[in-house]
Design a protein around this motif. Structure first.
Motif, mmCIF file in Angstrom:
data_model
loop_
_atom_site.group_PDB
_atom_site.id
_atom_site.type_symbol
_atom_site.label_atom_id
_atom_site.label_comp_id
_atom_site.label_asym_id
_atom_site.label_seq_id
_atom_site.Cartn_x
_atom_site.Cartn_y
_atom_site.Cartn_z
ATOM 1 N N VAL A 107 0.784 -1.071 -0.015
ATOM 2 C CA VAL A 107 -0.122 -0.132 -0.096
ATOM 3 C C VAL A 107 0.901 1.290 -0.044
ATOM 4 O O VAL A 107 1.861 1.274 0.870
ATOM 5 N N ARG A 108 0.886 2.142 -1.009
ATOM 6 C CA ARG A 108 1.444 3.532 -0.862
ATOM 7 C C ARG A 108 1.194 4.200 -0.138
ATOM 8 O O ARG A 108 -0.129 4.833 0.014
ATOM 9 N N VAL A 109 2.208 4.849 0.742
ATOM 10 C CA VAL A 109 1.846 5.864 1.570
ATOM 11 C C VAL A 109 2.999 7.053 1.316
ATOM 12 O O VAL A 109 4.133 6.765 1.567
ATOM 13 N N ASN A 116 -3.778 8.299 11.938
ATOM 14 C CA ASN A 116 -4.176 7.095 11.330
ATOM 15 C C ASN A 116 -3.207 6.340 10.493
ATOM 16 O O ASN A 116 -3.445 5.288 9.986
ATOM 17 N N PHE A 117 -1.861 7.045 10.317
ATOM 18 C CA PHE A 117 -0.808 6.439 9.353
ATOM 19 C C PHE A 117 -1.373 6.674 8.092
ATOM 20 O O PHE A 117 -0.655 7.165 7.123
ATOM 21 N N PHE A 118 -2.541 5.764 7.582
ATOM 22 C CA PHE A 118 -2.969 6.020 6.253
ATOM 23 C C PHE A 118 -4.053 7.423 6.085
ATOM 24 O O PHE A 118 -4.224 7.863 7.090
ATOM 25 N N GLY A 119 -4.344 7.614 4.895
ATOM 26 C CA GLY A 119 -5.236 8.715 4.537
ATOM 27 C C GLY A 119 -6.524 8.315 4.944
ATOM 28 O O GLY A 119 -6.855 6.913 4.916
ATOM 29 N N VAL A 123 -8.133 4.380 4.940
ATOM 30 C CA VAL A 123 -8.531 3.650 6.052
ATOM 31 C C VAL A 123 -9.960 3.084 5.758
ATOM 32 O O VAL A 123 -9.967 1.707 6.236
ATOM 33 N N VAL A 124 -10.828 3.706 5.173
ATOM 34 C CA VAL A 124 -12.132 3.167 4.881
ATOM 35 C C VAL A 124 -11.966 1.846 3.928
ATOM 36 O O VAL A 124 -12.724 0.940 4.071
ATOM 37 N N GLU A 125 -11.174 2.034 2.832
ATOM 38 C CA GLU A 125 -11.159 1.008 1.807
ATOM 39 C C GLU A 125 -10.651 -0.113 2.227
ATOM 40 O O GLU A 125 -11.117 -1.496 2.340
ATOM 41 N N ILE A 126 -9.465 -0.031 3.228
ATOM 42 C CA ILE A 126 -8.776 -1.014 3.748
ATOM 43 C C ILE A 126 -9.937 -1.982 4.853
ATOM 44 O O ILE A 126 -9.988 -3.098 4.992
ATOM 45 N N GLY A 127 -10.731 -1.000 5.599
ATOM 46 C CA GLY A 127 -11.860 -1.539 6.563
ATOM 47 C C GLY A 127 -12.767 -2.326 5.788
ATOM 48 O O GLY A 127 -13.135 -3.322 6.345
ATOM 49 N N LYS A 128 -13.203 -1.851 4.843
ATOM 50 C CA LYS A 128 -14.198 -2.616 3.940
ATOM 51 C C LYS A 128 -13.621 -3.976 3.496
ATOM 52 O O LYS A 128 -14.137 -4.879 3.449
ATOM 53 N N PHE A 129 -12.487 -3.997 3.112
ATOM 54 C CA PHE A 129 -11.677 -5.170 2.734
ATOM 55 C C PHE A 129 -11.458 -6.253 4.000
ATOM 56 O O PHE A 129 -11.707 -7.477 3.701
ATOM 57 N N LYS A 150 -3.983 2.402 18.139
ATOM 58 C CA LYS A 150 -5.148 2.609 18.578
ATOM 59 C C LYS A 150 -6.500 3.174 17.658
ATOM 60 O O LYS A 150 -7.457 2.474 17.568
ATOM 61 N N ASN A 151 -5.999 4.120 17.095
ATOM 62 C CA ASN A 151 -6.927 4.759 16.096
ATOM 63 C C ASN A 151 -7.340 3.945 15.007
ATOM 64 O O ASN A 151 -8.507 3.786 14.575
#
Length: 531
Positions: A107-109, A116-119, A123-129, A150-151
């Motif tokens: 995952v490109r960061v 949250n580390f990611f944008g 975060v939402v995209e990975i959460g759905k995955f 934690k976040n």
């Protein structure tokens, strides 16, 4: 790929990452015995040809009447993962699967966010995955701070609750936590367990968050099993709101967060004192150990999974555990090795190195590598078949520098071993070996290729660093027992080979200047009569 190796070292099953198409197009594969203009797919037992111009990476394919199915990827068929123990379907030992898993998980960061580390969109995209694939643990191959970890857990568990009909919880672990857990499962000696607990206490210092952890032991959730030892019960506390007469009570006005941090600090100080006493006793025993007297010590170092233990097994005839896993060796192991000259030596197998080793672990395991500091020879084992072998070499040098042992202090006693030459397709670059300022020996520890050459290099360097030179002894046969007994005892070697010249014995041994003078004094001087 290294992150996959870390996960497999814990026995985890690794899933394809979010870069894999959710619904790949299915394409039927026609089995044929002839070469066509299609793209070839290599399987374990046969070759099949993929026909058609519309195949893209991650298109799903299957071979009729064979039960074989998987994904098209860079001209090859990547078989679908299953619960099978077959090596062809293993996420670590199968190169194609390992590479495809790594690519799907990247995952490109641009810049890690402090919160949250990611944008937010990622975060939402990975959460759905995570929700769709019911993933229990997310391993981020990076060192996260307390708030990031934690976040991410909170946000992903929230997404799971929103989109999943059967909600579950996901745990986020970072690189430090995974390496620490691997170490916890490998630790066998009291010393390594103490070092590990100190590293863990350093780790949780920054993860004690106000109002978020009722007890320190709550942070042990990822360490179910061997590491969850009784000693950590000392850190258990009861919340200031509901103390029931158990646990450690703080002083007047001491808040729970302050109490937790103080308990961690006190526990760490206690463990460091205990570790120092243990190591001092070990040093005293080593100074008295006759095996180390007048014998060279050879420290085997190298990137994890380079083949250090396999080489030690071959050289010593031992049967130490050697598997295709990262950090298979954690505790320093010592074995005696007989060199070609008859000289005894002590062989030390050390913990494997790895890139971006968290500084808490470097600090805690600095003493484990103490044997490297004191070794007479540094034997660096490299996996020359690995595509990033040169990067791994630089990592080993960097870790040694981090423990205050830069190359300038040991390059004069350094031998480099190119292991796993049986796995490389291109010929060995002998020009680099010839032009090197230090010995380089290509070998295969698994098959014993070129081991005699390595033993010769070890013997030569051992004599050099120990200040020994070849000496020819000549004495009457009547003195054989006395002189050979003295030589064997003082030099700590097996009985040297010899020749007879009439009634005289001719024997070649290796001695330093001081031992030569002792020999002359005992047998050729006046002290012979007093002895």
């Amino acid at each position: 790929e290294e992150a996959i190796g870390l996960a497999k070292s814990l026995g985890w099953q690794v899933c394809y990452g979010p870069n894999q198409p959710v619904e790949p197009e299915e394409v039927q594969v026609e089995e044929t015995q002839e070469e066509t203009f299609g793209r070839k797919i290599k399987l374990e037992y046969s070759t099949h040809t993929v026909e058609g111009e519309r195949l893209y990476d991650w298109d799903k394919v299957y071979v009729p009447d064979t039960g074989i199915k998987g994904y098209y990827y860079k001209g090859k068929l990547i078989m679908e993962l299953s619960e099978s123990d077959s090596e062809t379907e293993d996420e670590w030992t199968n190169t194609e699967i390992r590479e495809s898993l790594a690519e799907s998980s990247a995952v490109r960061v641009r810049r890690p966010g402090s919160s949250n580390f990611f944008g937010s969109g990622k975060v939402v995209e990975i959460g759905k995955f995570i929700a769709e694939n019911r993933i229990d643990v997310i391993f981020i191959n990076y060192s996260l701070n307390a708030s990031q970890q934690k976040n991410l857990e909170e946000k992903w568990n929230k997404v799971i609750a929103e989109v999943s009909k059967d909600p579950f919880k996901v745990t986020v672990v970072d690189r430090f936590a995974v390496i620490l857990r691997i170490f916890s499962e490998r630790a066998r000696t009291k010393e390594s367990k103490l070092q590990l607990e100190i590293a863990y206490l350093n780790y949780i210092k920054s993860r004690v968050v106000r109002g978020k952890n009722s007890t320190i032991l709550g942070l042990l959730s990822i360490f179910e099993g061997p590491y969850k030892n009784q000693q950590l019960q000392e850190l258990e506390i009861i919340s200031a709101k509901g103390r029931g007469g158990t646990g450690k009570l703080g002083g007047e006005g001491e808040k729970q967060l302050e109490l937790e941090k103080r308990l961690i600090k006190d526990r760490e100080a206690k463990l460091r004192n205990e570790l120092e006493r243990l190591q001092e006793n070990q040093r005293k025993r080593k100074r008295r150990d006759p095996a180390l007297k007048n014998n060279p010590t050879i420290a085997i170092i190298g990137y994890t999974n380079a083949g250090k233990t396999a080489l030690m097994n071959f050289l010593t005839g031992e049967n130490l555990l050697s598997e295709n896993l990262l950090f298979q060796t954690l505790n320093t192991t010592a074995r005696r090795l007989m060199l070609p000259s008859g000289q005894h030596s002590v062989l030390l197998d050390t913990v494997g190195f790895i890139s971006d080793l968290p500084h808490e672990l470097v600090d805690s395991f600095k003493s484990t590598l103490e044997g490297v500091h004191n070794a007479d020879i540094i034997l660096h084992i490299r996996d020359i078949s690995h595509p990033y072998s040169e990067v791994q070499k630089k990592t080993v040098f960097k870790v040694l520098a981090d423990i205050d042992f830069p190359p300038t202090e040991w390059m004069n006693k350094y031998i480099e071993v190119w292991n796993k030459v049986d796995l490389i397709e291109d010929p060995v670059d002998f020009k680099e070996i010839e032009n090197s300022t230090y010995p380089i020996v290509p070998i295969s520890a698994l098959h014993g290729i070129n081991i005699q050459k390595l033993m010769g290099e070890l013997d030569n360097l051992a004599m050099k660093v120990m200040g020994k030179k070849k000496v020819t002894l000549k004495f009457h046969l009547s003195e054989f027992r006395e002189r050979v007994g003295w030589v064997s005892e003082v030099l700590n070697i097996r009985r040297p080979p010899y020749d007879l010249e009439g009634e005289n014995v001719i024997m070649e041994v290796y001695m330093d200047d001081i031992t030569i003078e002792r020999y002359k004094s005992v047998f050729d001087g006046k002290r012979k009569k007093l002895r």
